[in-house]
Design a protein around this motif. Structure first.
Motif, short mmCIF file in Angstrom:
data_model
loop_
_atom_site.label_atom_id
_atom_site.label_comp_id
_atom_site.label_asym_id
_atom_site.label_seq_id
_atom_site.Cartn_x
_atom_site.Cartn_y
_atom_site.Cartn_z
N THR A 192 0.81 -1.14 -0.10
CA THR A 192 -0.12 0.02 0.02
C THR A 192 0.87 1.17 0.21
O THR A 192 0.66 2.16 -0.62
CB THR A 192 -0.73 0.10 1.15
OG1 THR A 192 -1.77 -1.21 1.18
CG2 THR A 192 -1.87 1.28 1.40
N THR A 193 1.78 1.25 0.84
CA THR A 193 2.83 2.53 0.89
C THR A 193 3.45 2.85 -0.63
O THR A 193 3.53 3.89 -1.01
CB THR A 193 3.75 2.23 1.95
OG1 THR A 193 3.34 1.98 2.99
CG2 THR A 193 4.93 3.42 1.95
N VAL A 194 3.89 1.66 -1.39
CA VAL A 194 4.54 1.69 -2.38
C VAL A 194 3.38 2.33 -3.57
O VAL A 194 3.74 3.19 -4.41
CB VAL A 194 5.24 0.57 -3.06
CG1 VAL A 194 5.42 0.50 -4.49
CG2 VAL A 194 6.37 0.10 -1.95
N TYR A 195 2.14 1.90 -3.44
CA TYR A 195 1.16 2.23 -4.17
C TYR A 195 0.92 3.80 -3.85
O TYR A 195 0.73 4.51 -5.00
CB TYR A 195 -0.11 1.41 -3.99
CG TYR A 195 -1.35 2.29 -4.57
CD1 TYR A 195 -1.56 2.05 -5.91
CD2 TYR A 195 -2.35 3.11 -4.11
CE1 TYR A 195 -2.87 2.49 -6.65
CE2 TYR A 195 -3.35 3.76 -4.40
CZ TYR A 195 -3.43 3.44 -5.94
OH TYR A 195 -4.45 3.95 -6.53
N LEU A 196 0.87 4.10 -2.74
CA LEU A 196 0.82 5.46 -2.43
C LEU A 196 1.90 6.55 -2.92
O LEU A 196 1.76 7.66 -3.57
CB LEU A 196 0.60 5.86 -0.94
CG LEU A 196 -0.64 5.27 -0.23
CD1 LEU A 196 -0.53 5.42 1.36
CD2 LEU A 196 -1.77 6.04 -0.81
N MET A 197 3.26 5.96 -2.99
CA MET A 197 4.13 6.44 -3.53
C MET A 197 4.25 6.82 -4.95
O MET A 197 4.54 7.98 -5.63
CB MET A 197 5.49 5.70 -3.06
CG MET A 197 5.79 6.06 -1.74
SD MET A 197 7.10 4.93 -1.14
CE MET A 197 8.53 5.41 -2.06
N THR A 237 2.27 1.36 -10.09
CA THR A 237 2.59 -0.07 -9.36
C THR A 237 1.74 -1.26 -9.94
O THR A 237 2.10 -2.44 -9.65
CB THR A 237 2.30 -0.02 -7.98
OG1 THR A 237 0.90 0.41 -7.57
CG2 THR A 237 3.38 1.20 -7.20
N LYS A 238 0.68 -0.99 -10.64
CA LYS A 238 -0.24 -2.03 -11.12
C LYS A 238 0.24 -2.57 -12.55
O LYS A 238 -0.09 -3.48 -13.00
CB LYS A 238 -1.71 -1.56 -11.29
CG LYS A 238 -1.99 -1.00 -9.98
CD LYS A 238 -2.39 -2.09 -8.98
CE LYS A 238 -2.96 -1.69 -7.80
NZ LYS A 238 -2.65 -2.36 -6.39
N ALA A 239 1.32 -1.75 -13.12
CA ALA A 239 1.63 -1.87 -14.44
C ALA A 239 2.51 -3.25 -14.31
O ALA A 239 3.22 -3.39 -13.64
CB ALA A 239 2.17 -0.72 -15.18
N LYS A 240 2.57 -3.91 -15.56
CA LYS A 240 3.26 -5.18 -15.88
C LYS A 240 4.85 -4.96 -15.53
O LYS A 240 5.61 -5.76 -15.16
CB LYS A 240 2.62 -5.77 -17.16
CG LYS A 240 3.36 -7.11 -17.14
CD LYS A 240 2.89 -7.95 -18.37
CE LYS A 240 3.31 -7.05 -19.80
NZ LYS A 240 2.81 -7.64 -20.88
N ASP A 241 5.30 -3.80 -15.95
CA ASP A 241 6.64 -3.52 -16.04
C ASP A 241 7.04 -2.72 -14.83
O ASP A 241 8.18 -2.06 -14.88
CB ASP A 241 7.13 -2.86 -17.34
CG ASP A 241 6.38 -1.40 -17.63
OD1 ASP A 241 5.31 -0.96 -16.98
OD2 ASP A 241 6.93 -0.78 -18.27
N PHE A 242 6.28 -2.77 -13.59
CA PHE A 242 6.55 -1.44 -12.77
C PHE A 242 8.01 -2.03 -11.87
O PHE A 242 8.82 -1.50 -11.60
CB PHE A 242 5.74 -1.45 -11.57
CG PHE A 242 5.91 -0.66 -10.46
CD1 PHE A 242 6.16 0.68 -10.54
CD2 PHE A 242 6.17 -1.10 -9.17
CE1 PHE A 242 6.62 1.38 -9.37
CE2 PHE A 242 6.64 -0.62 -8.20
CZ PHE A 242 6.73 0.82 -8.27
N ASN A 243 8.20 -3.36 -11.82
CA ASN A 243 9.36 -4.09 -11.17
C ASN A 243 10.47 -3.54 -11.97
O ASN A 243 11.70 -3.06 -11.24
CB ASN A 243 9.31 -5.62 -11.10
CG ASN A 243 8.15 -5.99 -10.33
OD1 ASN A 243 7.58 -5.48 -9.51
ND2 ASN A 243 7.68 -7.12 -10.71
N ASP A 244 10.76 -3.79 -13.30
CA ASP A 244 11.72 -3.21 -13.99
C ASP A 244 11.71 -1.56 -13.89
O ASP A 244 13.11 -1.01 -13.91
CB ASP A 244 11.69 -3.61 -15.24
CG ASP A 244 11.59 -5.20 -15.76
OD1 ASP A 244 12.36 -5.63 -14.71
OD2 ASP A 244 11.40 -5.59 -16.77
#
Length: 179
Positions: free
Chosen positions: A118-123, A128-135
């Motif tokens: 949730t904190t990362v979503y707020l940031m 954060t829901k995008a498929k390539d967010f990790n990259d």
């Protein structure tokens, strides 16, 4: 996560993550956690007393985590639609800290992951829901991206011992307390 992680993490750390996920031997989990802490910010030796169950070190970490996570959440600008979520996660942090005061690590594992997500979503918002967010996280802030790789590697429904969950939580807290 894609193979991009291999460009940012040495083989020892990839092996440490595998050990962290796949072994129940606490001394090996603890050693792997120290290696991963070193991967996050080069301060793995600072995690050693925490992983080794030194109460004073753990208490200091919890205090630093509390102050940093609350500050991070409070200072994050959010859309009006996410203000209730921001309040909710601050309440979750208080519940989480209450569980830690009882040393209820096994019970707080899933809540910790929810708080981080949730904190990362707020940031970062809906990105954060995008498929390539990790990259994306690895590219914009490699230190944060490595932490995110760690968090996303942890199974939310892990059937681990309380001690293994303790080490996994404390390692995540260690990054956030020093971020």
């Amino acid at each position: 996560m894609s193979n991009l992680i291999e460009e940012f993490v040495e083989k020892e750390s990839l092996d440490a993550m595998s050990t962290m996920l796949n072994t129940d031997e606490i001394n090996k989990v603890s050693g792997a956690a120290v290696q991963l802490a070193n991967t996050f910010n080069g301060l793995g030796e600072g995690f050693k007393p925490i992983a080794g169950d030194c109460d004073n070190a753990e208490e200091k970490l919890i205090s630093s985590f509390k102050h940093n996570i609350i500050l991070l959440i409070q200072k994050t600008w959010v859309e009006k639609a996410d203000e209730d979520l921001k309040t909710e996660v601050l309440n979750q942090v208080q519940d989480f800290l209450s569980q830690l005061s009882k040393k209820a690590y096994a019970d707080s594992f899933k809540l910790f992951l929810e708080i981080v997500n949730t904190t990362v979503y707020l940031m970062f918002g809906s990105q954060t829901k995008a498929k390539d967010f990790n990259d994306y996280a690895l590219r914009i802030d490699p230190e944060f991206g490595l932490f995110w790789w760690y968090i996303k590697s942890l199974p939310s429904d892990a059937a681990w011992s309380p001690e293994k969950k303790r080490i996994a939580i404390l390692l995540g807290m260690y990054f956030l307390a020093n971020y």
